[in-house]
Structures are given as structure tokens and as C-alpha cells.
Design an enzyme around this catalytic site. Structure first.
Site, PDB file in Angstrom:
ATOM      1  N   ASP A   1      77.095  35.224  37.719  1.00 14.45           N
ATOM      2  CA  ASP A   1      77.080  34.607  36.189  1.00 14.45           C
ATOM      3  C   ASP A   1      76.731  35.747  35.660  1.00 14.45           C
ATOM      4  OD1 ASP A   1      75.760  33.717  34.148  1.00 14.45           O
ATOM      5  OD2 ASP A   1      74.803  32.019  35.938  1.00 14.45           O
TER       6      ASP A   1
ATOM      7  N   ASP B   1      85.996  37.344  35.187  1.00 16.19           N
ATOM      8  CA  ASP B   1      86.672  37.303  33.771  1.00 16.19           C
ATOM      9  C   ASP B   1      86.694  36.989  32.819  1.00 16.19           C
ATOM     10  OD1 ASP B   1      84.587  35.585  34.229  1.00 16.19           O
ATOM     11  OD2 ASP B   1      85.997  33.372  33.551  1.00 16.19           O
TER      12      ASP B   1
ATOM     13  N   GLU C   1      74.028  31.876  48.534  1.00 17.38           N
ATOM     14  CA  GLU C   1      73.867  31.001  47.152  1.00 17.38           C
ATOM     15  C   GLU C   1      72.990  30.353  46.858  1.00 17.38           C
ATOM     16  OE1 GLU C   1      74.292  29.436  43.504  1.00 17.38           O
ATOM     17  OE2 GLU C   1      76.451  29.854  44.740  1.00 17.38           O
TER      18      GLU C   1
ATOM     19  N   ASP D   1      80.373  36.135  51.515  1.00 21.38           N
ATOM     20  CA  ASP D   1      80.640  36.323  49.949  1.00 21.38           C
ATOM     21  C   ASP D   1      79.404  36.238  49.146  1.00 21.38           C
ATOM     22  OD1 ASP D   1      82.423  35.550  48.062  1.00 21.38           O
ATOM     23  OD2 ASP D   1      81.775  33.512  47.868  1.00 21.38           O
TER      24      ASP D   1
ATOM     25  N   ASN E   1      68.571  34.077  47.597  1.00 22.48           N
ATOM     26  CA  ASN E   1      68.305  34.958  46.051  1.00 22.48           C
ATOM     27  C   ASN E   1      69.213  36.316  46.844  1.00 22.48           C
ATOM     28  OD1 ASN E   1      68.210  36.531  44.355  1.00 22.48           O
ATOM     29  ND2 ASN E   1      66.416  36.336  43.604  1.00 22.48           N
TER      30      ASN E   1
ATOM     31  N   LYS F   1      73.290  38.116  27.112  1.00 20.97           N
ATOM     32  CA  LYS F   1      72.091  38.646  26.309  1.00 20.97           C
ATOM     33  C   LYS F   1      71.576  39.624  27.464  1.00 20.97           C
ATOM     34  CE  LYS F   1      70.593  34.681  24.565  1.00 20.97           C
ATOM     35  NZ  LYS F   1      69.509  33.433  24.282  1.00 20.97           N
TER      36      LYS F   1
END
Length: 211
Positions: free
Chosen positions: A117, A153, A64, A39, A91, A121
Site C-alpha cells: 500500500d 508500480d 496479511e 511474503d 501486522n 499522503k
């Protein structure tokens, strides 16, 4: 006491440019012969924790970039004594190659990237986790017939993730439309929250072709 953790972390900052070292997998999991579910961007790790309890015949690895979340997740894992679960601070964009380099062949069988995330922009688009290099590393190490499950989403983010995987010859998408249902038995907190508000979730599944 609740952790105070930054919601957005720039993966291109100097702090996150050192890749992790390869793991000694036999020290990570009690049973290394079990298939591995990776994940990417596991956040607090609650989705993986529930998955590990629900599917004890799988191993689970959460990556993470926010270290405090990883520390807290591993603390809870140890407290609950869950042997098939591990969280790693790294990372993903520069650590997949060394991390998966010594993983036994055909072990990695499932990958999830859920609600990453969005970095809205345009100038921040390179900060998004699903880059061509990440797709290439997954193509190298995912077992034939293995799956990659994507969801967001934000439709534009989901479309970009799908475009990246569709562009790689090792992957093909299951169907041409967004998946109406989540095929996994556990849903993330973000997914539950989004659906409870009556908002759509954009889901897609990719399969690694037989070599």
C-alpha cells in the site's frame, strides 16, 4: 460469493497493535528442514499458492493484515491439501520479532514485499510497511546469502523501500538499476495487470551479507 474487504487498513490503529505469538513451526509445516519464503502483505495469497505448487521443496508463509483474506486463503490451501503453505493474519510491523524468534536458524532464505500500500499522503508515510524496524528484524533472521525481492508500480515507493534496505549494513543491492525482469517463476496479479497496461514495474533485489 466474493469477499468484500477494505482495500486500505491502517496498521497504526489500535486494532492491529497486538503482536502475534510465536508459532509451533513443526505443526505448521510437514517438513521444517525446507527453506522458508516469507511474503509480507500477501493479499489474497494467489502468488504464494502458485509458488508453493511450483516449488514444493520450499515452505511458504504469507502475512496479511486483512483477516478475511487470510481465512479465505487458508481455506483454499486446505481444500487443495498443500502442505508447504501457510497464511497468517497479523501486522508485520509489530509481529516479525515474535513470529521469527523461534524459527530454526538459517531457515528464512527468501522474502518478498510486492506492491505494498503506497499511502501517498505525507502524513500517512508511517503506515507504509517497509520501516527501519522491519528491515532490522529481517536482518536478524534472514540467512546469510538470503534475498529480499521488492517491487512496486509506484517509483517513489520502490525508491523508499530500497533506501531503507540500503541504509542497513547487513544488506547490499544487486546492481544499481531497476531489474528489467522478475527473477521469480510466478508473478502477482498486480504485476500482470500493471504490465498488461504498458506501465513500468520497479524491482530490486537485496542480499543479506555473510556474517
Amino acid at each position: 460469493m466474493a469477499l468484500r474487504v477494505r482495500q486500505h487498513v491502517n496498521p497504526l490503529s489500535q486494532k492491529y497493535q497486538t503482536p502475534v505469538h510465536a508459532l509451533d513451526w513443526e505443526k505448521v509445516y510437514v517438513n521444517l528442514t525446507q527453506p522458508l519464503h516469507l511474503d509480507i502483505g500477501c493479499g489474497k495469497g494467489k502468488f504464494l499458492l502458485e509458488m508453493a505448487i511450483n516449488q514444493q521443496n520450499w515452505n511458504f508463509l504469507g502475512l496479511e493484515i486483512r483477516e478475511p483474506l487470510v481465512q479465505e486463503a487458508n481455506y483454499l490451501r486446505d481444500k487443495l491439501a498443500i502442505p508447504n503453505l501457510h497464511y497468517l493474519f497479523c501486522n508485520a510491523n509489530n509481529s516479525l520479532a515474535p513470529l521469527l524468534s523461534n524459527l530454526p536458524a538459517n531457515t528464512l532464505q527468501r522474502v518478498t514485499i510486492q506492491f505494498p500500500d503506497p499511502w501517498f499522503k505525507h502524513r500517512h508515510a508511517k503506515r507504509r510497511v517497509v520501516q527501519p524496524e522491519l528491515v532490522e528484524e529481517l536482518a536478524k533472521h534472514l540467512a546469510s546469502g538470503g534475498i529480499v525481492f521488492l517491487q512496486s508500480d509506484i517509483e517513489a515507493v520502490a525508491e523508499e523501500m530500497c533506501d531503507r534496505f540500503s541504509a542497513h549494513p547487513a544488506f547490499h543491492r544487486q546492481g544499481t538499476q531497476w531489474l528489467a525482469e522478475n527473477p521469480l517463476p510466478i508473478h502477482t496479479e498486480r504485476e500482470k495487470s500493471t504490465l498488461s497496461q504498458g506501465k513500468p514495474v520497479y524491482r530490486a533485489m537485496f542480499v543479506k551479507d555473510e556474517e
